[in-house]
Design an enzyme around this catalytic site. Structure first.
Site, PDB file in Angstrom:
ATOM      1  N   ASN A 171       2.153  -5.053  -3.252  1.00  0.00           N
ATOM      2  CA  ASN A 171       0.756  -5.406  -2.967  1.00  0.00           C
ATOM      3  C   ASN A 171      -0.064  -4.153  -2.651  1.00  0.00           C
ATOM      4  OD1 ASN A 171      -1.126  -7.659  -2.379  1.00  0.00           O
ATOM      5  ND2 ASN A 171      -1.082  -6.903  -0.261  1.00  0.00           N
ATOM      6  N   GLU A 182      -5.959 -10.958  -1.270  1.00  0.00           N
ATOM      7  CA  GLU A 182      -6.771 -10.780  -0.050  1.00  0.00           C
ATOM      8  C   GLU A 182      -8.262 -10.787  -0.366  1.00  0.00           C
ATOM      9  OE1 GLU A 182      -5.500  -7.406   2.289  1.00  0.00           O
ATOM     10  OE2 GLU A 182      -3.391  -7.702   1.794  1.00  0.00           O
ATOM     11  N   ASP A 206     -12.097 -10.938  -0.604  1.00  0.00           N
ATOM     12  CA  ASP A 206     -13.358 -11.193   0.089  1.00  0.00           C
ATOM     13  C   ASP A 206     -14.438 -10.352  -0.592  1.00  0.00           C
ATOM     14  OD1 ASP A 206     -12.570  -8.717   1.154  1.00  0.00           O
ATOM     15  OD2 ASP A 206     -12.345  -9.457   3.204  1.00  0.00           O
ATOM     16  N   HIS A 208     -10.493  -6.622  -2.095  1.00  0.00           N
ATOM     17  CA  HIS A 208     -11.568  -6.543  -1.110  1.00  0.00           C
ATOM     18  C   HIS A 208     -12.773  -5.985  -1.862  1.00  0.00           C
ATOM     19  CE1 HIS A 208      -8.991  -7.629   2.187  1.00  0.00           C
ATOM     20  NE2 HIS A 208      -8.100  -6.742   1.778  1.00  0.00           N
ATOM     21  N   GLU A 228       0.799  -1.238   0.000  1.00  0.00           N
ATOM     22  CA  GLU A 228       0.000   0.000   0.000  1.00  0.00           C
ATOM     23  C   GLU A 228       0.829   1.285   0.000  1.00  0.00           C
ATOM     24  OE1 GLU A 228      -2.771  -0.435   3.255  1.00  0.00           O
ATOM     25  OE2 GLU A 228      -3.761  -2.149   2.330  1.00  0.00           O
TER      26      GLU A 228
END
Ligand code: XIL
Length: 322
Positions: A172, A237, A239, A208, A132
């Site tokens: 990432n 990651e 979801d 996400h 990030e």
């Protein structure tokens, strides 16, 4: 007939389906342990390898939780992602009060990367070296690292990591899953690093997701352009939640459709590792998120509260079996 676990199907197809793991659940919850073992051929510690949990004081390390997860992965022949060496969040509590010089930050970060990446040299297959670093508007985020070392901190972090491990080294980020302003900026950043000979191997797209966004076709397009640049791409990651006010009548079906579309699009585009951010809805990070429950529904994963497979699980299985 008992269904074949997802990991076997993934192994046969030579792709990876992963989960982020928490040490407490792994130790104390047999249902969690069993799902983690049987259903996933890739794992990553959800928090245990971050600087805060690893560094109780400036000169010490506590590897207990990180070891538990990395060793679980190694013992069960899983692909292990390390997350993460350099991030502006989840730094140790003592960090704020530390009156440091720029040189001390440099030495501290170099030693941290050498020690942590070196310790897991034989067990971690891929590292999120930097997490990030790009702000939502595409500019480089101002962090303690950029303030002390300048923009060069990314190059340095990847170089230091490559001195300590042969793992694949990833950049990432979130919100850069599809083609957009932020992923454009990351593209430019990584292209520059490659031009300078910085040892970056791949880009991690967190994914996400909310509802049916971002658009799977645009994700595929994004994956393709990074691959054309010479980088590997992993979904790191995943979801799938909903805004509180925007929950459809059949959320589990909409969620399953989205998982299916993303898996199809990613595999087609050549991204063969997809990690979900947790094992089951019972312990998703969204339930601990500051804005929850106003903003998000808290059931974003493949297994439900009781560790039973959800429609999303069946959808993913169908794609992998196809
Ligand atoms: C989250 C964890 O899931 C939570 O348990 C923790 O409290 C905060 O961090 N992007 C990342 C992850 O790269 O490290 C974050 O993980 C989720 C967002």
């Amino acid at each position: 007939m008992v269904d074949q676990p997802l990991r076997e199907i993934a192994d046969e197809r030579d792709v990876r389906i992963g989960a982020a793991l928490a040490p407490g659940s792994l130790r104390s919850d047999p249902s969690y342990w069993k799902r983690a073992k049987d259903e996933f051929n890739a794992v990553t510690p959800e928090n245990a390898l971050k600087m805060g949990p690893l560094r109780p004081s400036p000169k010490t390390y506590d590897f207990t939780d990180a070891d538990a997860i990395v060793n679980f992965g190694a013992a069960h022949d899983k692909y292990v992602r390390g997350h993460t060496l350099v991030w502006h969040n989840q730094k140790p509590d003592w960090f704020e009060a530390w009156e440091h010089t720029d040189d001390q930050i440099r030495t501290f970060l170099r030693d941290h990367i050498h020690t942590v990446a070196g310790r897991y040299r034989a067990k971690i297959d891929a590292w999120d070296v930097v997490n990030e670093a790009v702000a939502d508007d595409g500019t480089l985020r101002e962090t303690v690292w950029s303030e002390a070392l300048g923009e060069e901190y990314l190059d340095l972090a990847f170089e230091w990591a490559s001195e300590a491990t042969d793992a694949d080294l990833y950049y990432n980020d979130y919100g850069a899953d599809a083609v957009n302003e932020k992923s454009d900026a990351i593209y430019d950043l990584l292209e520059g690093m490659l031009d300078r000979g910085v040892p970056v191997d791949g880009v991690g797209l967190q994914l996400h997701a909310l509802g049916d966004h971002p658009d799977p076709e645009s994700i595929a397009e994004n994956i393709e352009r990074f691959r054309e640049l010479g980088l590997d791409v992993q979904i790191t990651e995943m979801d799938v939640a909903f805004h509180r006010g925007e929950v459809p009548d059949d959320p589990l079906e909409v969620q399953a459709d989205y998982y299916r579309d993303v898996f199809e699009a990613c595999l087609d585009a050549g991204c063969e590792t997809i990690v979900t951010w947790g094992v089951a809805d019972a312990s998703t990070w969204l339930r601990g998120f500051a804005d929850f429950p106003e903003r998000y529904t808290g059931d974003p994963l493949l297994f439900d509260e009781r560790y039973d497979p959800k429609p999303a699980y069946d959808a993913v299985r169908a794609v992998l079996e196809d």
